[in-house]
Design an enzyme around this catalytic site. Structure first.
Site, PDB file in Angstrom:
ATOM      1  N   ARG A   1       2.064   5.282  17.757  1.00 16.44           N
ATOM      2  CA  ARG A   1       0.644   5.643  17.651  1.00 16.44           C
ATOM      3  C   ARG A   1      -0.159   5.034  18.798  1.00 16.44           C
ATOM      4  NH1 ARG A   1      -0.690   5.657  11.122  1.00 16.44           N
ATOM      5  NH2 ARG A   1       1.407   6.214  10.452  1.00 16.44           N
TER       6      ARG A   1
ATOM      7  N   ARG B   1       0.870  10.413  12.966  1.00 14.99           N
ATOM      8  CA  ARG B   1       1.911   9.731  12.213  1.00 14.99           C
ATOM      9  C   ARG B   1       2.874   9.060  13.174  1.00 14.99           C
ATOM     10  NH1 ARG B   1       5.252  12.540   8.139  1.00 14.99           N
ATOM     11  NH2 ARG B   1       5.861  10.359   7.886  1.00 14.99           N
ATOM     12  N   GLY B   2       3.845   8.325  12.638  1.00 12.76           N
ATOM     13  CA  GLY B   2       4.788   7.581  13.461  1.00 12.76           C
ATOM     14  C   GLY B   2       4.577   6.093  13.298  1.00 12.76           C
TER      15      GLY B   2
ATOM     16  N   CYS C   1      -0.228   7.272  -3.223  1.00  9.63           N
ATOM     17  CA  CYS C   1      -0.498   6.654  -1.930  1.00  9.63           C
ATOM     18  C   CYS C   1      -1.060   7.620  -0.905  1.00  9.63           C
ATOM     19  CB  CYS C   1       0.790   6.022  -1.380  1.00  9.63           C
ATOM     20  SG  CYS C   1       1.581   4.872  -2.511  1.00  9.63           S
TER      21      CYS C   1
ATOM     22  N   LYS D   1       0.819  -1.213   0.000  1.00  3.56           N
ATOM     23  CA  LYS D   1       0.000   0.000   0.000  1.00  3.56           C
ATOM     24  C   LYS D   1       0.855   1.268   0.000  1.00  3.56           C
ATOM     25  CE  LYS D   1      -0.749   0.320   5.032  1.00  3.56           C
ATOM     26  NZ  LYS D   1      -0.161   1.643   5.242  1.00  3.56           N
ATOM     27  N   ASP D   2       2.152   1.153   0.365  1.00  2.00           N
ATOM     28  CA  ASP D   2       3.049   2.303   0.372  1.00  2.00           C
ATOM     29  C   ASP D   2       3.813   2.471  -0.937  1.00  2.00           C
ATOM     30  OD1 ASP D   2       2.304   2.762   2.999  1.00  2.00           O
ATOM     31  OD2 ASP D   2       4.053   1.757   3.858  1.00  2.00           O
TER      32      ASP D   2
ATOM     33  N   ARG E   1      -7.901   8.843   2.905  1.00  2.00           N
ATOM     34  CA  ARG E   1      -8.889   7.788   2.599  1.00  2.00           C
ATOM     35  C   ARG E   1      -9.696   7.438   3.851  1.00  2.00           C
ATOM     36  NH1 ARG E   1      -8.696   2.661   3.980  1.00  2.00           N
ATOM     37  NH2 ARG E   1      -6.513   2.863   4.556  1.00  2.00           N
ATOM     38  N   ARG E   2      -8.990   7.240   4.955  1.00  2.00           N
ATOM     39  CA  ARG E   2      -9.680   6.918   6.210  1.00  2.00           C
ATOM     40  C   ARG E   2     -10.516   8.099   6.684  1.00  2.00           C
ATOM     41  NH1 ARG E   2      -4.203   4.098   8.582  1.00  2.00           N
ATOM     42  NH2 ARG E   2      -4.587   1.988   7.778  1.00  2.00           N
TER      43      ARG E   2
END
Length: 313
Positions: A154, A148-149, A241, A82-83, A130-131
């Site tokens: 997280r 992020r992280g 992405c 996905k990345d 997207r989320r």
């Protein structure tokens, strides 16, 4: 003398798990092969105070790894698919895509069991557009905050009270032995993942025939077909992405079934559709579905995201 293969990987716990998983598979397939991991830091890992969209997209996670292969310091790199941008740099190819794991997103919370049990105005952490778009569509009352992280960072911020809930990829949590924190799986048809989510990809130099031969047995045909449809959908939308695009393809009754959406992270507007066809048409189905969404106005939603990204570079 036995041959040696060097795997470039990011330094996060999840990236190292994935690289070691590939290394173990290679050692079992080729007992005489020496496999070494070469952990590296990338700009995407180092700059955490700005969104990936501002920095140039998730391709930042690949750049240093690709340079190490070009300079002969590594032979391949392992990524979360996905990345991986829909277009690789010249000279590189996805030599193998492993069997897909759980493609769902995970709702994670210390206090609340489900997304719909969150109180009005609850704080949800995610930097994925997207989320955010899908959260806005389901719960427009929520406060969506950047997050992020790495996975453990997280989770620590959630446990410290910074958020009421966060959204993560289920596969990453499961690979790290953290499946117990998943309160709810967010999955099709109501919720769509990122194209390729849950799959591990191995990138190599296309001209390196020997490496390609070693990797070929790791390639899963069914996964490659389904994610090819998803990535063709994303590519036709001109996405990358870091845009609000979701897609998921699955095989059933000798046919490939693809769902896709484009969303607006500000309003929660979603344009979505689905398509089915033969397995051999995987990429064509992705392109056709994207064209159908573009005809319904998806291009305007994407332009609102992509143009600001370009202007900031």
């Amino acid at each position: 003398m036995s041959a040696t293969i060097r795997i470039a990987t990011r330094q996060s716990a999840l990236a190292l798990w994935q690289a070691e998983h590939v290394a173990q598979r290679l050692r079992r397939l080729h007992p005489d092969l020496q496999v070494q991991l070469q952990p590296m830091s990338t700009r995407g890992d180092e700059v955490l105070d700005r969104s990936l969209a501002e920095l140039g997209g998730k391709g930042l996670f690949l750049k240093e790894l690709e340079v190490s292969m070009l300079e002969g310091q590594a032979d391949l790199a392992v990524h979360s698919l996905k990345d991986v941008p829909v277009e690789l740099e010249p000279g590189f190819t996805l030599a193998a895509i492993l069997t897909r794991a759980d493609m769902a997103d995970a709702f994670v919370s210390v206090r609340y069991p489900r997304l719909h049990s969150l109180p009005h105005g609850a704080r949800v952490g995610t930097s994925s557009l997207r989320r955010q778009a899908q959260l806005r569509a389901l719960r427009p009352d929520l406060q969506l905050q950047s997050l992020r992280g790495n996975v453990n960072t997280r989770l620590a911020r959630l446990e410290a009270g910074g958020y009421d809930a966060i959204i993560l990829a289920a596969a990453g949590l499961e690979r790290l032995g953290l499946a117990a924190v998943i309160q709810e799986r967010l999955a099709p048809p109501d919720w769509l993942p990122a194209p390729g989510q849950g799959a591990i990809a191995i990138e190599a130099r296309a001209a390196d025939v020997r490496i390609m031969e070693w990797l070929q047995p790791l390639d899963d045909y069914e996964t490659r077909c389904t994610v090819s449809a998803e990535r063709a959908f994303n590519a036709t939308l001109g996405g990358n992405c870091s845009v609000p695009v979701g897609a998921y393809a699955v095989l059933g009754e000798q046919r490939l079934h693809l769902q896709g959406l484009v969303g607006d992270a500000q309003t929660g507007k979603l344009i979505r559709d689905k398509i089915s066809g033969s397995l051999e048409q995987a990429e064509g189905l992705g392109r056709r579905l994207a064209e159908a969404l573009l005809a319904r106005g998806a291009g305007d939603l994407l332009a609102a995201v992509i143009s600001p990204q370009i202007s900031k570079r």
